[in-house]
Design a protein around this motif. Structure first.
Motif, PDB file in Angstrom:
ATOM      1  N   GLY A   1       0.825  -1.194   0.000  1.00 23.22           N
ATOM      2  CA  GLY A   1       0.000   0.000   0.000  1.00 23.22           C
ATOM      3  C   GLY A   1       0.865   1.251   0.000  1.00 23.22           C
ATOM      4  O   GLY A   1       1.901   1.288  -0.654  1.00 23.22           O
ATOM      5  N   ARG A   2       0.475   2.255   0.745  1.00 23.33           N
ATOM      6  CA  ARG A   2       1.166   3.541   0.753  1.00 23.33           C
ATOM      7  C   ARG A   2       2.399   3.496   1.656  1.00 23.33           C
ATOM      8  O   ARG A   2       2.506   4.214   2.643  1.00 23.33           O
ATOM      9  N   THR A   3       3.361   2.667   1.295  1.00 27.23           N
ATOM     10  CA  THR A   3       4.549   2.510   2.130  1.00 27.23           C
ATOM     11  C   THR A   3       5.396   3.776   2.157  1.00 27.23           C
ATOM     12  O   THR A   3       6.181   3.978   3.072  1.00 27.23           O
ATOM     13  N   GLY A   4       5.235   4.623   1.159  1.00 30.16           N
ATOM     14  CA  GLY A   4       5.976   5.876   1.142  1.00 30.16           C
ATOM     15  C   GLY A   4       5.569   6.834   2.240  1.00 30.16           C
ATOM     16  O   GLY A   4       6.258   7.815   2.509  1.00 30.16           O
ATOM     17  N   SER A   5       4.452   6.530   2.903  1.00 32.33           N
ATOM     18  CA  SER A   5       3.974   7.394   3.970  1.00 32.33           C
ATOM     19  C   SER A   5       4.474   6.963   5.348  1.00 32.33           C
ATOM     20  O   SER A   5       4.167   7.596   6.343  1.00 32.33           O
ATOM     21  N   ILE A   6       5.249   5.877   5.397  1.00 32.47           N
ATOM     22  CA  ILE A   6       5.718   5.346   6.682  1.00 32.47           C
ATOM     23  C   ILE A   6       6.893   6.166   7.212  1.00 32.47           C
ATOM     24  O   ILE A   6       7.855   6.410   6.499  1.00 32.47           O
ATOM     25  N   TYR A   7       6.807   6.540   8.468  1.00 29.44           N
ATOM     26  CA  TYR A   7       7.918   7.185   9.167  1.00 29.44           C
ATOM     27  C   TYR A   7       8.722   6.169   9.972  1.00 29.44           C
ATOM     28  O   TYR A   7       9.941   6.146   9.926  1.00 29.44           O
ATOM     29  N   THR A   8       8.016   5.353  10.710  1.00 27.95           N
ATOM     30  CA  THR A   8       8.666   4.404  11.615  1.00 27.95           C
ATOM     31  C   THR A   8       7.941   3.067  11.555  1.00 27.95           C
ATOM     32  O   THR A   8       6.710   3.028  11.437  1.00 27.95           O
ATOM     33  N   MET A   9       8.702   2.003  11.635  1.00 30.05           N
ATOM     34  CA  MET A   9       8.145   0.658  11.801  1.00 30.05           C
ATOM     35  C   MET A   9       8.543   0.140  13.166  1.00 30.05           C
ATOM     36  O   MET A   9       9.660   0.397  13.647  1.00 30.05           O
ATOM     37  N   GLY A  10       7.645  -0.582  13.782  1.00 35.32           N
ATOM     38  CA  GLY A  10       7.946  -1.113  15.107  1.00 35.32           C
ATOM     39  C   GLY A  10       7.482  -2.541  15.266  1.00 35.32           C
ATOM     40  O   GLY A  10       6.616  -3.012  14.527  1.00 35.32           O
ATOM     41  N   TRP A  11       8.096  -3.206  16.211  1.00 37.91           N
ATOM     42  CA  TRP A  11       7.639  -4.521  16.655  1.00 37.91           C
ATOM     43  C   TRP A  11       7.194  -4.385  18.107  1.00 37.91           C
ATOM     44  O   TRP A  11       7.894  -3.780  18.930  1.00 37.91           O
ATOM     45  N   PHE A  12       6.044  -4.957  18.390  1.00 35.04           N
ATOM     46  CA  PHE A  12       5.506  -5.014  19.737  1.00 35.04           C
ATOM     47  C   PHE A  12       5.200  -6.480  20.054  1.00 35.04           C
ATOM     48  O   PHE A  12       5.175  -7.326  19.168  1.00 35.04           O
ATOM     49  N   ARG A  13       4.971  -6.751  21.315  1.00 32.95           N
ATOM     50  CA  ARG A  13       4.563  -8.102  21.696  1.00 32.95           C
ATOM     51  C   ARG A  13       3.567  -8.024  22.843  1.00 32.95           C
ATOM     52  O   ARG A  13       3.544  -7.058  23.610  1.00 32.95           O
TER      53      ARG A  13
END
Length: 125
Positions: free
Chosen positions: A25-37
């Motif tokens: 999708g609109r991956t160009g709009s991503i600032y940060t990616m995170g992993w949570f649990r």
């Protein structure tokens, strides 16, 4: 933005796993990616984050030195390499994207507005 996490499974203590999170999708709009649990009966907690463009990384104290977050922008995929796994790492792991920005480095779930479906990691003692 759509997120698809995979790679979870059952592993013995001391073992390793690599989780993947494919984005579309609109991956160009991503600032940060995170992993949570999220472990049973516990709140969702931050694990690791990475700036989508600059690549800077940050971790929770509980996983620092054992987990490594990375991204492959060409494949629009984020990874979480986990080594020296402990039983207390058992949880459902979620990848998440922050498209609101602009500040990166967020650790709170509310900072992230897109979530994957979660993948279960079970570490046996």
């Amino acid at each position: 933005v759509q997120l698809q996490a995979c790679g979870g499974g059952l592993v013995q203590a001391g073992g390793c796993l690599r989780l993947s999170c494919a984005t579309s999708g609109r991956t160009g709009s991503i600032y940060t990616m995170g992993w949570f649990r999220q472990a049973p009966g516990k709140e969702r907690e931050f694990v690791a984050g990475i700036s989508w463009t600059g690549g800077s990384t940050y971790y929770s104290d509980s996983v620092k030195g054992r987990f490594t977050i990375s991204r492959d922008n060409a494949k629009n995929t984020v990874y979480l390499q986990m080594i020296s796994l402990k039983p207390e790492d058992t949880a459902v792991y979620y990848c998440a994207a922050d498209t609101r920005g602009p500040l990166t480095g967020g650790r709170l779930p509310g900072k992230f507005n897109y979530w994957g479906q979660g993948t279960l990691v079970t570490v046996s003692s």
